[in-house]
Scaffold this active site. Structure first.
Site, PDB file in Angstrom:
ATOM      1  N   ARG A   1      -4.966   8.392 -11.447  1.00 54.78           N
ATOM      2  CA  ARG A   1      -5.827   8.560 -10.617  1.00 54.78           C
ATOM      3  C   ARG A   1      -4.884   8.962  -9.326  1.00 54.78           C
ATOM      4  O   ARG A   1      -3.991   8.557  -8.935  1.00 54.78           O
ATOM      5  CB  ARG A   1      -6.505   7.259  -9.955  1.00 54.78           C
ATOM      6  CG  ARG A   1      -7.550   7.686  -8.744  1.00 54.78           C
ATOM      7  CD  ARG A   1      -6.832   7.120  -7.402  1.00 54.78           C
ATOM      8  NE  ARG A   1      -7.712   7.187  -6.165  1.00 54.78           N
ATOM      9  CZ  ARG A   1      -7.391   6.991  -4.894  1.00 54.78           C
ATOM     10  NH1 ARG A   1      -6.098   6.458  -4.662  1.00 54.78           N
ATOM     11  NH2 ARG A   1      -8.061   7.106  -4.007  1.00 54.78           N
TER      12      ARG A   1
ATOM     13  N   SER B   1       0.751  -1.275  -0.034  1.00 55.27           N
ATOM     14  CA  SER B   1       0.096   0.010  -0.037  1.00 55.27           C
ATOM     15  C   SER B   1       0.819   1.367   0.097  1.00 55.27           C
ATOM     16  O   SER B   1       0.236   2.353  -0.144  1.00 55.27           O
ATOM     17  CB  SER B   1      -0.891   0.029   1.196  1.00 55.27           C
ATOM     18  OG  SER B   1      -0.234   0.074   2.214  1.00 55.27           O
TER      19      SER B   1
ATOM     20  N   THR C   1      -2.260   4.104   2.628  1.00 55.07           N
ATOM     21  CA  THR C   1      -1.388   4.860   2.951  1.00 55.07           C
ATOM     22  C   THR C   1      -0.401   4.810   4.270  1.00 55.07           C
ATOM     23  O   THR C   1      -1.235   3.995   5.301  1.00 55.07           O
ATOM     24  CB  THR C   1      -2.117   6.399   2.711  1.00 55.07           C
ATOM     25  OG1 THR C   1      -1.112   7.589   3.306  1.00 55.07           O
ATOM     26  CG2 THR C   1      -3.177   6.426   3.939  1.00 55.07           C
TER      27      THR C   1
ATOM     28  N   GLY D   1      -5.291  10.391  -4.935  1.00 53.55           N
ATOM     29  CA  GLY D   1      -6.154  10.229  -3.709  1.00 53.55           C
ATOM     30  C   GLY D   1      -6.049  11.448  -2.999  1.00 53.55           C
ATOM     31  O   GLY D   1      -5.343  12.381  -3.493  1.00 53.55           O
TER      32      GLY D   1
ATOM     33  N   THR E   1      -6.640   8.404   6.255  1.00 50.37           N
ATOM     34  CA  THR E   1      -6.308   7.141   5.628  1.00 50.37           C
ATOM     35  C   THR E   1      -7.756   6.546   5.120  1.00 50.37           C
ATOM     36  O   THR E   1      -8.836   7.030   5.664  1.00 50.37           O
ATOM     37  CB  THR E   1      -5.778   6.137   6.503  1.00 50.37           C
ATOM     38  OG1 THR E   1      -5.302   4.813   6.094  1.00 50.37           O
ATOM     39  CG2 THR E   1      -6.748   5.546   7.546  1.00 50.37           C
ATOM     40  N   GLY E   2      -7.709   5.586   4.159  1.00 52.75           N
ATOM     41  CA  GLY E   2      -8.746   5.140   3.503  1.00 52.75           C
ATOM     42  C   GLY E   2      -9.147   5.477   2.204  1.00 52.75           C
ATOM     43  O   GLY E   2      -8.313   5.890   1.610  1.00 52.75           O
TER      44      GLY E   2
ATOM     45  N   GLY F   1      -9.729   7.971  -0.663  1.00 51.54           N
ATOM     46  CA  GLY F   1      -9.401   9.047  -0.628  1.00 51.54           C
ATOM     47  C   GLY F   1     -10.431  10.143  -1.114  1.00 51.54           C
ATOM     48  O   GLY F   1     -10.363  11.530  -0.850  1.00 51.54           O
TER      49      GLY F   1
ATOM     50  N   THR G   1       1.853   7.085  -0.116  1.00 54.28           N
ATOM     51  CA  THR G   1       1.230   5.901  -0.668  1.00 54.28           C
ATOM     52  C   THR G   1       1.381   5.520  -2.135  1.00 54.28           C
ATOM     53  O   THR G   1       1.891   6.120  -2.783  1.00 54.28           O
ATOM     54  CB  THR G   1      -0.343   6.468  -0.593  1.00 54.28           C
ATOM     55  OG1 THR G   1      -1.092   5.557  -1.061  1.00 54.28           O
ATOM     56  CG2 THR G   1      -0.601   7.567  -1.470  1.00 54.28           C
TER      57      THR G   1
END
Length: 341
Positions: A229, A85, A201, A231, A252-253, A255, A219
Site C-alpha cells: 500500500r 508514523s 506523515t 498513500g 496529512t491524514g 492518503g 512517512t
C-alpha cells in the site's frame, strides 16, 4: 544604417555570450529566486514538526537553500525512535514489514520520490537522489532499494522492538480501522495494543532568503496496511506540490482521500487563482467533505500551505491537527489548525 545594424548584431552576440557564460542566472527569474524582502520561514505538520523545523532553520538561518533545509528537517523525525508514523521506528504493515515513502520538490518543478522502500532509514535522501541523479520521478519497492544501495546507502533492519511488540499485539485482533490524529495520540508510546491504526506523515515547506520555495514529505504510512500500500506522501501533486511562482502545499491524514482529489496540487492552483493559503486549504478540505460527506466524519485530512510571500495557512476535516512554524522571530511555534467539525 549599415553601421547601426552592425552595432545591434554585435550587441546581441555580446548579450548571448553573457547568458551562456552565466548560465541560468542571466535568464528571467521564474522560481522566486530573486531577493524580494521575503522572510525565511519553515512550516511542517504535527507537534514533532517543531524539532524538524529547528533543524531546517539551521540551514535557512545561514542563508542556505530551502531544498537543503527541508531535507535536513524531515530527517529528524525519520530518525526519531519515538515516532511511529515516520521513518525507522514506523509501525509495519500487517505482515510485519516496515516500508517507507518520501518525496521532495524544488521551486522549478524538479522532484523525486520513493515508495514502498524497505531497509533504508532515510527515504528522503533517496528521493533527492532520484531527483538529481535519474531521469525519473518515482522509484518503488525492490527497484528503489536497489537504487539506494547503488548510491551507497546502508541496508538496515527497520523493525524496532517496540514496533514489533505493537504489531504482535495488533495481530491478536487484526482489527484495521484508521483513527484520526493518531500521530499525536501515539507519539512516544510503545507496545501499543491494536486500534491505534492511522499513522501518517510529516510534510514540510520552506522559503529561503532568496524567496525560493521547496517541500518534502516522508512517512511510514498507515500501520497494519496491506503490503505494498502507498498513500499520498510520495505522490507529487497529492502529498506534496511546489510551484515557485505561486506557493507550496503538503497534506496529512488518510492518503487515499488526498490522492482522489490531487490535494496539494489543488491547494496550489487555488492560490494561483488568488486564494490565501488558509482559503485554499479550506476549499481543498471541503472538496473532500462534499464528495464523501458520510465517510469524512470518521477520517482526518489536513492541508498546510505557504505562498510565495511566505504567508502560511492550514485547514483540516477534524479538530486536533496542528502545524509548526519557525522563522527568525520564533523557532518553536505550534498552531492549531481550523477544521470542519
Amino acid at each position: 544604417m549599415a553601421d547601426r545594424r552592425e552595432f545591434l548584431k554585435t550587441s546581441l552576440l555580446g548579450a548571448s555570450a553573457v547568458v551562456l557564460a552565466g548560465g541560468a542566472r542571466a535568464l528571467p527569474d521564474t522560481t522566486g529566486a530573486k531577493k524580494s524582502g521575503v522572510v525565511p520561514r519553515v512550516v511542517s505538520t504535527w507537534d514533532f514538526g517543531v524539532a524538524a523545523n529547528q533543524a531546517a532553520w539551521g540551514v535557512l538561518s545561514k542563508g542556505g537553500r530551502a531544498l537543503d533545509a527541508v531535507e535536513a528537517g524531515v530527517m529528524i523525525p525519520e530518525a526519531d525512535l519515538k515516532n511511529h508514523s515516520v521513518g525507522r521506528a514506523g509501525y509495519p504493515d500487517r505482515d510485519g514489514h516496515v516500508s517507507l515513502d518520501a518525496s521532495i520538490m524544488d521551486a522549478d518543478g524538479s522532484c523525486g520520490a520513493v515508495a514502498a522502500l524497505e531497509h533504508i532509514a532515510h527515504p528522503i535522501q533517496v528521493a533527492r537522489r532520484v531527483m538529481e541523479r535519474t531521469p525519473h520521478v518515482l522509484l518503488v519497492g525492490d527497484g528503489a532499494l536497489q537504487f539506494a544501495l547503488e548510491q551507497g546507502f546502508k541496508k538496515e533492519e527497520l523493525l524496532t522492538p517496540e514496533s514489533e511488540a505493537a504489531w504482535k499485539e495488533w495481530l491478536k485482533t487484526a482489527h484495521y480501522q484508521p483513527t484520526a490524529n493518531s500521530e499525536v495520540k501515539d507519539y512516544g508510546k510503545t507496545g501499543m495494543p491494536g486500534g491505534k491504526d492511522n499513522h501518517d506523515t510529516i510534510g514540510m515547506l520552506a522559503i529561503d532568503a532568496n524567496g525560493r520555495l521547496a517541500g518534502a514529505c516522508t512517512t511510514s504510512g498507515m500501520a497494519w496496511k496491506l503490503r505494498g500500500r502507498v498513500g499520498d506522501s510520495p505522490i507529487i501533486g497529492a502529498g506534496l506540490y511546489v510551484d515557485g511562482d505561486v506557493g507550496a502545499a503538503t497534506s496529512t491524514g488518510v492518503g487515499e482521500e488526498v490522492i482522489r482529489n490531487v490535494g496539494s496540487f489543488l491547494v496550489v492552483e487555488l492560490m494561483r487563482q488568488g486564494r490565501s493559503p488558509q482559503e485554499a486549504c479550506h476549499e481543498a478540505v471541503m472538496r473532500i467533505v462534499k464528495r464523501r460527506p458520510a465517510a469524512s466524519k470518521d477520517l482526518q485530512v489536513g492541508f498546510l500551505a505557504m505562498n510565495r510571500a511566505g504567508e502560511v495557512g492550514a485547514f483540516a476535516i477534524q479538530p486536533g491537527f496542528s502545524y509548526a512554524v519557525c522563522d527568525a522571530k520564533k523557532q518553536d511555534g505550534l498552531l492549531p489548525s481550523k477544521s470542519v467539525y
